[in-house]
Design a protein around this motif. Structure first.
Motif, PDB file in Angstrom:
ATOM      1  N   PHE A  21       1.079  -1.248  -0.111  1.00 41.07           N
ATOM      2  CA  PHE A  21      -0.101  -0.207   0.017  1.00 41.07           C
ATOM      3  C   PHE A  21       1.205   1.270  -0.054  1.00 41.07           C
ATOM      4  O   PHE A  21       0.385   2.400   0.393  1.00 41.07           O
ATOM      5  CB  PHE A  21      -0.978   0.205   1.430  1.00 41.07           C
TER       6      PHE A  21
ATOM      7  N   ALA B  74       2.351   3.069  -2.220  1.00 45.90           N
ATOM      8  CA  ALA B  74       1.687   4.047  -3.321  1.00 45.90           C
ATOM      9  C   ALA B  74       0.548   5.027  -2.823  1.00 45.90           C
ATOM     10  O   ALA B  74       0.625   6.092  -2.892  1.00 45.90           O
ATOM     11  CB  ALA B  74       1.434   3.418  -4.536  1.00 45.90           C
ATOM     12  N   GLN B  75      -0.322   4.258  -2.120  1.00 47.59           N
ATOM     13  CA  GLN B  75      -1.559   5.021  -1.653  1.00 47.59           C
ATOM     14  C   GLN B  75      -1.143   5.828  -0.247  1.00 47.59           C
ATOM     15  O   GLN B  75      -1.720   7.033  -0.337  1.00 47.59           O
ATOM     16  CB  GLN B  75      -2.628   3.981  -1.314  1.00 47.59           C
TER      17      GLN B  75
ATOM     18  N   ALA C 208       0.452   8.870  -1.395  1.00 50.17           N
ATOM     19  CA  ALA C 208      -0.333   9.905  -2.165  1.00 50.17           C
ATOM     20  C   ALA C 208      -1.135  10.621  -1.264  1.00 50.17           C
ATOM     21  O   ALA C 208      -2.157  11.529  -1.626  1.00 50.17           O
ATOM     22  CB  ALA C 208      -1.025   9.287  -3.461  1.00 50.17           C
ATOM     23  N   ILE C 209      -1.261  10.429   0.036  1.00 48.38           N
ATOM     24  CA  ILE C 209      -1.893  11.000   1.066  1.00 48.38           C
ATOM     25  C   ILE C 209      -2.206  12.431   0.962  1.00 48.38           C
ATOM     26  O   ILE C 209      -0.978  13.227   1.400  1.00 48.38           O
ATOM     27  CB  ILE C 209      -2.175  10.134   2.408  1.00 48.38           C
TER      28      ILE C 209
ATOM     29  N   ASP D 175      -8.457  10.747   1.470  1.00 55.66           N
ATOM     30  CA  ASP D 175      -7.367   9.832   1.148  1.00 55.66           C
ATOM     31  C   ASP D 175      -6.931   8.827   2.356  1.00 55.66           C
ATOM     32  O   ASP D 175      -6.913   7.734   2.139  1.00 55.66           O
ATOM     33  CB  ASP D 175      -6.082  10.654   0.961  1.00 55.66           C
TER      34      ASP D 175
ATOM     35  N   SER E 260      -9.888   6.460   2.600  1.00 54.22           N
ATOM     36  CA  SER E 260     -10.016   5.466   1.529  1.00 54.22           C
ATOM     37  C   SER E 260      -9.013   4.386   1.722  1.00 54.22           C
ATOM     38  O   SER E 260      -9.292   3.239   1.704  1.00 54.22           O
ATOM     39  CB  SER E 260      -9.520   6.156   0.311  1.00 54.22           C
ATOM     40  N   ILE E 261      -7.814   4.511   2.368  1.00 49.88           N
ATOM     41  CA  ILE E 261      -6.829   3.592   2.460  1.00 49.88           C
ATOM     42  C   ILE E 261      -7.254   2.769   3.874  1.00 49.88           C
ATOM     43  O   ILE E 261      -6.906   1.405   3.764  1.00 49.88           O
ATOM     44  CB  ILE E 261      -5.236   4.365   2.561  1.00 49.88           C
TER      45      ILE E 261
ATOM     46  N   GLN F  11      -9.752   0.353   2.104  1.00 55.46           N
ATOM     47  CA  GLN F  11      -9.081  -0.806   1.595  1.00 55.46           C
ATOM     48  C   GLN F  11      -8.413  -1.780   1.996  1.00 55.46           C
ATOM     49  O   GLN F  11      -8.026  -2.791   1.952  1.00 55.46           O
ATOM     50  CB  GLN F  11      -8.219   0.084   0.472  1.00 55.46           C
ATOM     51  N   SER F  12      -7.669  -1.269   3.247  1.00 55.80           N
ATOM     52  CA  SER F  12      -6.568  -2.159   3.963  1.00 55.80           C
ATOM     53  C   SER F  12      -7.335  -3.016   4.871  1.00 55.80           C
ATOM     54  O   SER F  12      -6.879  -3.938   5.398  1.00 55.80           O
ATOM     55  CB  SER F  12      -5.684  -1.307   4.788  1.00 55.80           C
TER      56      SER F  12
ATOM     57  N   GLY G  66       3.556   0.494   4.895  1.00 53.40           N
ATOM     58  CA  GLY G  66       2.591   0.439   3.786  1.00 53.40           C
ATOM     59  C   GLY G  66       2.066  -1.044   3.711  1.00 53.40           C
ATOM     60  O   GLY G  66       1.756  -1.656   2.611  1.00 53.40           O
TER      61      GLY G  66
END
Length: 458
Positions: A105, A107-108, A111-112, A117, A120-121, A124-125, A254
């Motif tokens: 993770f 990359a995500q 990009a926070i 953001d 979202s992560i 997703q996680s 990540g």
């Protein structure tokens, strides 16, 4: 730093605290992920038998919020999907790899920029499930914006883990989580009065405060009630300090690393120490050789006041930070025991002779603080609720507990909200349940009422 000084509450001197050392247990070949561990969701599968997953790969999502994913704690192959009545998903069985492979993770995380953001992560996680909310004490609803986020860095329940030891050296991990969450709302972190851990006192991007007093001083609801009382229509998130560390690993490394230290405690437990576990491991791996088999025992996921009973065929959930073993008490028979002082048992009543002797300063100086071996006996029968003021002595919130419980029993929605049901969780009534003369199941009553509130309002 603001300080809360609680005057009400009760510390139970239970025997069986965990030593500050790390034990070892064998890791299973198959992990069982149980959707029922995540109360209040309706699971929809994201995998099928034979699929390969990594730690952090989605296994299922919530029917009401498709973006809310629940992920695997290990890498491996989906071996079986066990279903019950009406095809209900009972468990997802994963044949685990010898070495865990993680979803990336990074990359995500890199990009926070905004609070969206961060949300979202977390969704997703699969770590969103670690966030609870007031009202309802449920997994935070993604469509609700919190006005504050509360984190208690300690637990005051009987035999609670020592988080200063558990999280020693993880200050940077905790800071990563706090910094990310501060993009969503103001973060409040409660520290036990006298705690010196730099991992907690050194946190930035948050509001720190101290709490002094007996249990339930560590409960988030109590701290919210004294630091930032909720207003009607507001939402407040709560996160456990070990769960904060799991979120911190996501933002720092990540990856979704769900390994945590749990304490094995209780008067009937052997090997009372800390163990590294992952969700989905069988409870037997932790308990099978670590309890007194010569007497009937009760196994509890969580503490003895607010945990829930489990069996050897259950699996470890993501939520408990301790596992307690006490005697069932079914092998204990006392002749007219209710008539005698019971010098070997703890008493809440101030007029009890045994308690008066145990609380005597000279006795404490000579023999030290006495610890007691609790068992699971109710020691009385249920009867009509008695208005005695007992609850008020151990309930340190600006709420009338007896009146609120009565409204909850009647499922009187307007009265519940008026009396403060939005601010409480079932665990806040654990001590009230312990001292209750009427032997009322107060936590079950509160859980049913909060679920009813959510169903009617949301």
């Amino acid at each position: 730093m603001q300080q809360i000084n609680l005057k009400r509450g009760l510390d139970l001197p239970m025997d069986g605290k965990a030593e500050l050392m790390l034990g070892s247990i064998s890791r299973p070949d198959v992990f069982r992920i149980v959707p029922d561990h995540f109360a209040g969701i309706t699971p929809k599968l994201e995998v099928k038998v034979g699929d390969r997953v990594k730690a952090g790969s989605p296994l299922f999502h919530d029917k009401a919020f498709e973006a809310m994913l629940f992920t695997s704690p290990v890498s491996g192959v989906v071996q079986d999907i066990v279903r019950g009545d009406r095809r209900k998903i009972m468990s997802i069985n994963i044949a685990a790899d010898a070495t865990i492979e993680y979803e990336d993770f990074k990359a995500q995380v890199g990009a926070i920029q905004t609070q969206e953001d961060v949300k979202s992560i977390l969704l997703q996680s699969g770590l969103w499930s670690l966030i609870k909310q007031r009202p309802y004490d449920c997994i935070a609803l993604p469509n609700k914006e919190p006005q504050a986020i509360f984190i208690s860095s300690f637990c005051s329940a009987p035999l609670a883990p020592d988080y200063e030891w558990v999280l020693k050296g993880q200050g940077a991990i905790l800071q990563s989580a706090v910094t990310a969450l501060s993009k969503i709302a103001t973060v409040y972190v409660g520290i036990r009065h006298g705690a010196a851990a730099p991992e907690f006192r050194g946190l930035k991007d948050c509001v720190l405060y101290e709490v002094a007093g007996a249990h339930p001083a560590g409960n988030p609801s109590v701290q919210i009630n004294h630091i930032r009382p909720m207003k009607q229509g507001e939402t407040i998130w709560t996160i456990g300090i070990q769960d904060l560390a799991l979120i911190g690993r996501l933002f720092a490394k990540g990856i979704v690393d769900m390994q945590k230290k749990v304490a094995l405690v209780g008067p009937m437990a052997y090997g009372k120490m800390y163990y590294n576990v992952l969700p989905g491991m069988p409870v037997s791996a932790l308990l099978e050789s670590n309890y007194h088999k010569e007497v009937p025992c009760r196994f509890i996921a969580g503490n003895a006041l607010s945990g829930h009973q489990i069996g050897m065929d259950d699996v470890i959930s993501v939520y408990p930070n301790m596992y307690t073993v006490i005697g069932e008490g079914s092998d204990t028979h006392e002749f007219m025991g209710w008539m005698f002082p019971r010098f070997n048992a703890f008493h809440f009543g101030l007029t009890d002779p045994a308690k008066m002797i145990a609380d005597n300063c000279m006795m404490k100086w000579l023999f030290g603080e006495r610890k007691y071996q609790w068992d699971a006996r109710l020691k009385g029968g249920r009867r009509a609720i008695i208005v005695s003021g007992e609850y008020d002595k151990v309930f340190p919130m600006d709420i009338y507990p007896e009146q609120l419980i009565k409204a909850m029993i009647a499922l009187n929605l307007d009265k519940m909200i008026e009396l403060g049901a939005n601010e409480v969780a079932p665990e806040d009534f654990a001590l009230c349940e312990y001292v209750c003369t009427s032997k009322m199941p107060l936590q079950a009553i509160a859980r049913e009422a909060l679920d009813y509130m959510r169903k009617e309002i949301e």
